[in-house]
Design an enzyme around this catalytic site. Sequence first.
Site, PDB file in Angstrom:
ATOM      1  N   PHE A 288      34.576  50.499  47.149  1.00 46.05           N
ATOM      2  CA  PHE A 288      33.927  50.715  45.857  1.00 46.05           C
ATOM      3  C   PHE A 288      32.450  50.290  45.887  1.00 46.05           C
ATOM      4  CE2 PHE A 288      33.371  47.859  41.997  1.00 46.05           C
ATOM      5  CZ  PHE A 288      32.695  48.810  41.252  1.00 46.05           C
TER       6      PHE A 288
ATOM      7  N   TYR B 267      42.413  33.254  49.711  1.00 49.72           N
ATOM      8  CA  TYR B 267      41.223  34.108  49.641  1.00 49.72           C
ATOM      9  C   TYR B 267      39.959  33.247  49.596  1.00 49.72           C
ATOM     10  CZ  TYR B 267      38.423  38.190  48.836  1.00 49.72           C
ATOM     11  OH  TYR B 267      37.497  39.188  49.003  1.00 49.72           O
TER      12      TYR B 267
END
Length: 329
Positions: free
Chosen positions: A15, A152
């Site tokens: 994206f 993460y």
Amino acid sequence: MVPYRHAVITGGAGFIGSHLAERLLAGGTRVTVLDDLSTGRRANLQAFLARGGRFVQGDAADPRLVRELFAEADAVVHLAAAVGVRLVVERAAECIERNLEPTRVVLFEAARRGLPVVLASSSEVYGRAAGARFHEEDDLVLGPPSRPRWAYACSKLLDEFLALALVRERGLRAVVVRLFNTVGPRQSGRWGMVLPRFIEQARAGGPLTVYGDGTQSRCFTWVGDVVRGLEALLSCEAAWGKVVNLGSDEEVTIRELAERVRARLNPAAPIAYVPYAEAYGPGFDDMPRRRPDLRRARELIGWQPTLDLEAIIDALARTPPGGPLPGGA
Ligand code: UDP
């Protein structure tokens, strides 16, 4: 600003990467996108390829391929990374590998060749910070490893440490960019991102799924503003060796976001409140807020977002669902 001759963008079919690829190309830079299409999409590159961009399908953790591509380049933007909270929660091992391996290969090779690098990191690294605005030099508090979400933050943080260590020890010219919630055309709701999901849900007649009680807040930045910032940082010598926040500081609760999307797209759509345990499984930690301190980006590159949330929701509402992907961010 000096345009580079030839930039490599890892994760460039994603994206944000696809918007950046188009922007650099339009500014006169040759661009090679390296992407394994694990979460990126070839369709994102339609406009880029039509204007002469080059796409190489491959893994940024492959040292031979990276060496070959960097031999022709004079700048690198490293965006390839694991995407989406859902992936992190369900497949943490894969997420750790995908955040660490390619970054190690890319940064060491860039250091060896003397190439400037923009390394994309994430506001996720601020973890459980409770401050009203997150500053790049704040202490960081992460949750325990028994909760996979923190994989993460921890893996991106290690990427940051590596970049800054190579700046100090090997003269790497690198800037670390902590991206906050970024939105715009081509963002998929598939990986869990809230705004494209709300838009799709409102269009489908609802319900818009608000996780928890919806009092958690976020700040949403238009992808065009983000790629403008990334481009500026790529040529900003004063930023080498620094961490820089890029994001909006206009805060909105998720409940209010759902209400605003519904009001704009489909006032009849219901809003459903879904417990976190149902959405992500037991033991999920969400961040109550996430708002950047933007002074550093302003000082270094004069950056600030141009689209507010109202304009963002409106622009997304006008983007056709699944239709031709608008070119240019
Ligand atoms: N969220 C939500 N409904 C959804 C998807 C996400 O309420 O369908 C919430 C999520 O729990 C979080 C916020 O929206 O509080 C932003 O989630 P996202 O995954 O977009 O980004 P991040 O959590 O990384 O900021």
